[in-house]
Write an enzyme that holds these catalytic residues in place. Sequence first.
Site, PDB file in Angstrom:
ATOM      1  N   THR C  12      -6.451   9.948   4.130  1.00  0.00           N
ATOM      2  CA  THR C  12      -5.655   9.835   5.748  1.00  0.00           C
ATOM      3  C   THR C  12      -5.080   8.646   5.866  1.00  0.00           C
ATOM      4  O   THR C  12      -4.449   8.642   7.001  1.00  0.00           O
ATOM      5  CB  THR C  12      -6.787  10.306   6.726  1.00  0.00           C
ATOM      6  N   GLY C  13      -5.377   7.524   5.295  1.00  0.00           N
ATOM      7  CA  GLY C  13      -4.774   6.327   5.608  1.00  0.00           C
ATOM      8  C   GLY C  13      -3.421   6.269   5.085  1.00  0.00           C
ATOM      9  O   GLY C  13      -2.870   7.346   4.604  1.00  0.00           O
ATOM     10  N   VAL C  15      -1.861   4.546   2.655  1.00  0.00           N
ATOM     11  CA  VAL C  15      -1.605   5.080   1.096  1.00  0.00           C
ATOM     12  C   VAL C  15      -1.986   6.257   0.538  1.00  0.00           C
ATOM     13  O   VAL C  15      -1.398   7.000  -0.141  1.00  0.00           O
ATOM     14  CB  VAL C  15      -2.336   3.835   0.359  1.00  0.00           C
ATOM     15  N   ARG C 117      -9.417  -5.333 -10.374  1.00  0.00           N
ATOM     16  CA  ARG C 117      -8.205  -5.694 -11.234  1.00  0.00           C
ATOM     17  C   ARG C 117      -8.483  -6.853 -11.827  1.00  0.00           C
ATOM     18  O   ARG C 117      -8.003  -7.008 -13.215  1.00  0.00           O
ATOM     19  CB  ARG C 117      -7.066  -6.099  -9.930  1.00  0.00           C
ATOM     20  N   CYS C 156       1.466  -5.137  -4.735  1.00  0.00           N
ATOM     21  CA  CYS C 156       2.863  -4.565  -5.004  1.00  0.00           C
ATOM     22  C   CYS C 156       3.867  -5.722  -4.988  1.00  0.00           C
ATOM     23  O   CYS C 156       5.076  -5.340  -5.258  1.00  0.00           O
ATOM     24  CB  CYS C 156       3.114  -3.879  -3.600  1.00  0.00           C
ATOM     25  N   GLN C 183       8.923 -10.055   1.870  1.00  0.00           N
ATOM     26  CA  GLN C 183       8.279  -8.950   1.810  1.00  0.00           C
ATOM     27  C   GLN C 183       8.058  -8.110   2.971  1.00  0.00           C
ATOM     28  O   GLN C 183       8.257  -8.669   4.130  1.00  0.00           O
ATOM     29  CB  GLN C 183       6.452  -9.243   1.391  1.00  0.00           C
ATOM     30  N   HIS C 250      10.175  -4.824  -0.955  1.00  0.00           N
ATOM     31  CA  HIS C 250      10.004  -6.354  -1.317  1.00  0.00           C
ATOM     32  C   HIS C 250      11.225  -6.901  -2.014  1.00  0.00           C
ATOM     33  O   HIS C 250      11.721  -6.173  -3.024  1.00  0.00           O
ATOM     34  CB  HIS C 250       8.857  -6.508  -2.132  1.00  0.00           C
TER      35      HIS C 250
END
Lengths: 359, 359, 359, 359
Positions: C12-13, C15, C117, C156, C183, C250
Site C-alpha cells: 500500500t505504500g 514503493v 545490502r 536509488c 535528487q 535523479h
Amino acid sequence: MEKKRVAILGATGAVGQEFVQSLEDHPWFTVTQIAASERSAGKKYIDAIRDDSGIVGWEIGGEIPPYITDMMVKSIDQVDVSQLDLVFSAIESGAARDIETKFAADLPVISTSSAYRYEEDVPILIPGINDEQADLLDTQKKNRNWKGWVAPLPNCTTTGLAITLKPIYEKYGAKKVRMTSMQAISGGGRSPGVSAMNITDNIIPYIPKEEEKVRIETRKILGKLKDGKIIDADIKVSATCTRVPILDGHTESVAVETEDEIDPAKAKALFDESNRNSSVAGLPSAPDEYYAFHEDPTRPQPRLERPVGDGMTTTIGRVEKEDLFDNGLKYMLFSHNKKMGSGKGAVLLAEMLLKKGKI
Amino acid sequence: MEKKRVAILGATGAVGQEFVQSLEDHPWFTVTQIAASERSAGKKYIDAIRDDSGIVGWEIGGEIPPYITDMMVKSIDQVDVSQLDLVFSAIESGAARDIETKFAADLPVISTSSAYRYEEDVPILIPGINDEQADLLDTQKKNRNWKGWVAPLPNCTTTGLAITLKPIYEKYGAKKVRMTSMQAISGGGRSPGVSAMNITDNIIPYIPKEEEKVRIETRKILGKLKDGKIIDADIKVSATCTRVPILDGHTESVAVETEDEIDPAKAKALFDESNRNSSVAGLPSAPDEYYAFHEDPTRPQPRLERPVGDGMTTTIGRVEKEDLFDNGLKYMLFSHNKKMGSGKGAVLLAEMLLKKGKI
Amino acid sequence: MEKKRVAILGATGAVGQEFVQSLEDHPWFTVTQIAASERSAGKKYIDAIRDDSGIVGWEIGGEIPPYITDMMVKSIDQVDVSQLDLVFSAIESGAARDIETKFAADLPVISTSSAYRYEEDVPILIPGINDEQADLLDTQKKNRNWKGWVAPLPNCTTTGLAITLKPIYEKYGAKKVRMTSMQAISGGGRSPGVSAMNITDNIIPYIPKEEEKVRIETRKILGKLKDGKIIDADIKVSATCTRVPILDGHTESVAVETEDEIDPAKAKALFDESNRNSSVAGLPSAPDEYYAFHEDPTRPQPRLERPVGDGMTTTIGRVEKEDLFDNGLKYMLFSHNKKMGSGKGAVLLAEMLLKKGKI
Amino acid sequence: MEKKRVAILGATGAVGQEFVQSLEDHPWFTVTQIAASERSAGKKYIDAIRDDSGIVGWEIGGEIPPYITDMMVKSIDQVDVSQLDLVFSAIESGAARDIETKFAADLPVISTSSAYRYEEDVPILIPGINDEQADLLDTQKKNRNWKGWVAPLPNCTTTGLAITLKPIYEKYGAKKVRMTSMQAISGGGRSPGVSAMNITDNIIPYIPKEEEKVRIETRKILGKLKDGKIIDADIKVSATCTRVPILDGHTESVAVETEDEIDPAKAKALFDESNRNSSVAGLPSAPDEYYAFHEDPTRPQPRLERPVGDGMTTTIGRVEKEDLFDNGLKYMLFSHNKKMGSGKGAVLLAEMLLKKGKI
C-alpha cells in the site's frame, strides 16, 4: 508606560516563532515567559527548536532574535500567571480549548487558534476592522466569571476577505460574495505541513473545513454588536478554497454584489479614505498603508506584495464592475497569511486592545 | 476509406508540434505537407526545429514521431493545395487571418488561432458540444464564395468552461456563471513564453484579453444556430483569469446559477448520461470518457488529471449546491490546454466534421 | 511457462504501489497475495489506500490497475508462502530486516530496502550491470540454511552512478569518482515525505547517510565475486548529495579518473556497444535502450528523460574530457529513482534472476 | 567628503535596477545621471521602465527608490562626463565594449559585463579578495592613454568559488578544484530570461560558455600581480554549470585538492580569521560577516542564505575532508548572484577602489 509582561504559549512551533519575531524590541510588550510542550520544557529556546539531529528549526529565515535564544522554555503548567499581563496563544487547535480556558480565568488571552471563535460571547477580531466588537470581551469576562478573556483572530483566509469587504459593506451594502482562494503552502503548517509531492506543479482543490470557516467568520466579523451579542451581517458568502504552489500569502478572487452602485473609481476613493481613517494607524505593528490599491492590472502578485508593509498591508487589484449583478464589484486581493493573518496580526490586535483599555 | 491528405501550417511551433504528435499513425488522416516560416522552409523538419546552437526543440517531450523527422518543410506559399483534403493551421494570430483566408478559398481549414472566431458566419466548434453549429460552415462557404471554410477552436480557457456548462445549460438552464481560472504556464506559449522569474512562487493575476474571450466565446458556443446564424446563449459570464505555476492544464472554479433546481446527485447523473450519449464517442481521438466526475473532494488536481484520456477528458469535482443563488451549482474543472484545448482537440474536430460529411 | 506466483509486501505504500503498477499484465509474474500493516489487513486494496477522509491515495497518477482494486490485503503474518514462488518486499527499512529474514527462509525475496545490502553474502544487484554476482545468492542460501534468499536493489542514487560507471570501469579502469547529485523530491518518500515549505524555491544540501551509501554500494556493485565473496572495486568514490525541487528522477554530475585515456567519442562507442550487448535486452521490463547517450549539451533534463524507456533507460550527456586528471571523463547522468531505481527495477531484477534460473 | 557623482549606464535593465537600489542613500556616491537605450531616452525613469501596456517593470520587488522615480533617462550619447566622477556600467555584453571604451577615456568605469575581463591589463576584481590587483588599473590607464579605466566584476558563478577558494589557496595551496553549480533562474536575465516551460520541475544541465568563464576567471583572480601583469594561479579548475528552479542565489558543490593538510576545523578557523581580517570590513556595502561558516549540515539553503548580510555574505557548509585527494576539502557554498555577484558587489568594489585612492 511600563511594558506589559507577556507569555507566548506554543512558542516553539511555526506560529509561535512568528510571535517571537513580531515581539522583538516591541515598545509596549516584553516577553517574560515562554511555554511549549513537555518535550521542550526545561530547555533553552535555541535547544528546544533543534530537531533530533541537532539542527536548529528557525524556519522563518533570518536570524533568531537574540532576546529569545537563551530564554528557558516552560511547560504550560509552569507558567506563572501572577507575573503576566497578557498571554499570546499559538497552541494548535486540539489542545487550545482547555489551555486557553485555564489562562483566561486569570488573564487576557489573544489566540490564533479556532477554539473559541464560534462562541456567542467571543468576538473574532481584526484590528482596524471590527474594533468596536471588542466590547464583547467585557461581556465574556462577566459571563464566564473570568478575570481575563479570549480574543481569537480569524482563519487566515477570512482575514483578507473581511478586511476588503468591510468598507464596501459599510458604504455600499454587500449582499452576496463569491470567493475563490489560491492559498499558500505555509498555511498548511509545518511538521509535516504540505507535502512537496502533493503540491509541486499541482493544485489541491480542497482544504478541509476552510470554506465553512470563511463563511461563518466573515458574517460574524462584519456583524454588529448589539445588546451584548453580535448580530451576523446579512451577507451570503460562498467560498472555494484551494492550495497552490506559492510559499507565503493568500490570493483571493472576489465578486461581490452590493445594494448601491459601485465602480472602480468609487472603490479607489473608498479604500483611500479607509487608509486615512484607519483606527490602527500609528500602532507599532500597523503598516503605513492598511490597504494598497493597484490600478496596474498585473497586481496583486504574491512575490511583490509580501514585503509591503512588512506583510501587514492588504493589497487590492483587478478592480472592475461585476456585470453579473445589478450592482457589484470584482477584484483580487492578497493577504499575508503569516503576518497580518497570524502572529503579527495578533500583536497588532493586542496593541489595539491595549489602546482601548481592554488590557 | 482512403486517408485524407492534410497539411500542417506552422508545423514547427509549439502548437504545430502538438498537431505533429496528434496525427502520428492517425487512421483517417495522413500528413503529406508541412509548412512554416521562410526561416524553416527548405529544411527537414528535424533541422527546422533546431535552434542556432543545433539543439533540437522538440518540446513536447518523448520521441519525435519518425514520420515527420525527414519531411521537408515548405514555405506557406509552396503548399500545393491541389494535393490536399484539409489544412490544420497552427499559425499565430497576427499572420493567421491572411493565411487562413487564402487556404479556405480552396480547402477546409481547422485552426487554433482566434483570427476568425468572432465572425458572424464562423462557428467556434468544440467536438461533442456544439456539433450542430457545424452547419454554419456551409453558409460561410457560400457567403464567401469559397471552396473551403475556416473552423476555429475556442480559446483554451473557454474550452473547459463550455464543455462543463453545456449539459447544465441544456437541462437546467444556466443564467449566470462566475469563473476564476488558474491557468498553466504552457498556455503562454514558448519563445519566449512565460518568464520563470515572473511565475516561480508567484501568481500573475491578469492575462490580457482572456476574460473577454471567455465571455464572448462561451455565449456563442452555447448558442443556437438558427436561420444561418448563431443566436448567443442568454447567459451572463464573468471570468477572472490568472496564471499559476503549473506546467500544463487549466483549473477553473465555477459558480453557475440555473433556472431549475440542481444538486450534486443530479449533476452526476447528468454527466454520466452525457458520457453515454457523447456524439464523439468512438472517434479516433476521443477519450473513453468525455467527462470524469469525482466525488473525492481532492480532485481535480492538475498532475493527476493530465494523463486521463490522454488529455481529452474534462474533469469535474468539488460539486456542491451554490447557496448564493436560488438554484445553482459550484464546481471545479480541469481541462488540458495542450490537448483537448489545442492540437489534439483540433484533430478530434476534424474527425467529427469528416464523420458529418463536412470534409 | 506457467506464471510465477508473487506477493508484494508493503503493497500500500509508495514503493508498493510502484510494484503494483510494474506487475500489471506481467507476462511472467502474477500477483496472488498482497500484504501490508495491520491497519490495512482485511481490507480490499482500494479501501486500504484510502485515507481517514475516504480519499484514495493512488499517488502514482493514472488509473489503479484493475487487477488489484478488489484484492484483499493480508497482514504480513497471513501470507501463505506455500502458494508463492517469489516475494517483492517494499517494506520500510526499520521492519524490513525481520520480515525479509522470515520470508527468505522459504522463498526468494527481492527487496528495495537497505536491510540486507551490507551483508557479506548478499549481493546488491542491478540487472544488466552485475548479474554475475547473483551466484552469491546460492552461497547466501547455503550459509543461512534458507530455502530462499534476499536480493536487495541499491539505493536509488547509487543506481545511476553504478550503471554509468560500469562500462568505463571495465574498459578504462576507473580509479576515482567525484559525484554531486541533484535528487528528486520523490526520493524522500511520502507520508509525509519532503515538506513543500522546505524544498520550494530551495535546495537541501544534505540527505542523511546517502553519501556513505553511494560510496559503499558503488564499490560493491563494481566489485568481483570470487570464492564466494565480493571483492570491492578498487575505486575511490566521493559524493555530495542534495535535494532539489524536481518531482522525479535523479540528476548526477560526475567526474571520473581512469587508468587509460578516454574521450567523448570513445565513451559514445562504449555505451553504444553496451547497449548492443546488454544482458537484460529483451526482458519484459527492460527498455529498448539501456543507455541514452546525448551529444546535445542540453541533455539530460529530468522532464525530458523521465518517460524514455518508461523510466528504465539511464541517460548520459555533457560528456567531456576531465582535465583535472591525466585521464578521465566528466558527464551528467539522469536515472529515474521511481522506476529503474525502485519497483520496476526490482521487477527487472526478478526477470533476470528467473532467466538465470535463480528463481 | 563630498559625494562622488556617478552615472548608471543601462539603468533600466535588471542589473541597472540593482545599481539603482544599491546606490539609494549611499553615503559616498550620488547618482546624478542615468542612461539607457534610445527607446528610454527622454523619459522619466518611472516611465522608461513601463512596458507597452503601461505596467511598471520594477522587478526587484519592494518600492522603487524615490530618488530615481522622476530622474530623466539620457541616451548614452547625452551623458555629460565632465559632471561625473565615476560610471557604473550595466550594459549587456554586445554593446558594452564600445561604450565602456568611450567612457574609460575620461572616467573610471566599473562594469558587470564581460567585455574587458580577459584583457591582459584588466584585473577582474572581487572586493575583499584580490584588492591588490587594483594596481593594474594604473597600468591599464597608462597603456591605453586613458584618463579612466575599466574594472569589471567576474561572472556571478565565479564570484562564490573565488571568494571561498582564496583563503584556502593562500594558506593551504589549492592545486585542483572540481565544482558543480546549481544556478538560479535570475542569472539568466530578464526579457525574456529563462522560460518557465524550460525550468519548472526541471534542470537545464548547460549554460553556454559559463564553465570556461569560471575556469579562466578563477585562475586570474587567484593570481598574482607582478611587473604590471597578472600571473595566473597554478590551479586546475573544472566546472559543470547547471540551472535549477531556484529564483535567486547560486549554490556550488566544491572539491579542492590542497598542498597541505586541511580539515573542517582548520577551515573554520581559516574563514573566521578571514572575517576578522577582511579588507572591506566597515565599507558601506560590506556585510557584517564576509563569510558565514555553518556546521549544521543542512546549510547552505538558498532561501535561508539570501537575506544574510543583505546578499553580500558568502555561505559555506557541508565542510568535510575530501578523501579522493591526499589533502583536500569538499564543501558547498552559496553566493547571491544578484547582490555580491552583481550590482551591489560592483558598488562595494567602487567603495574599495575609492578608499584605495583609485577613484
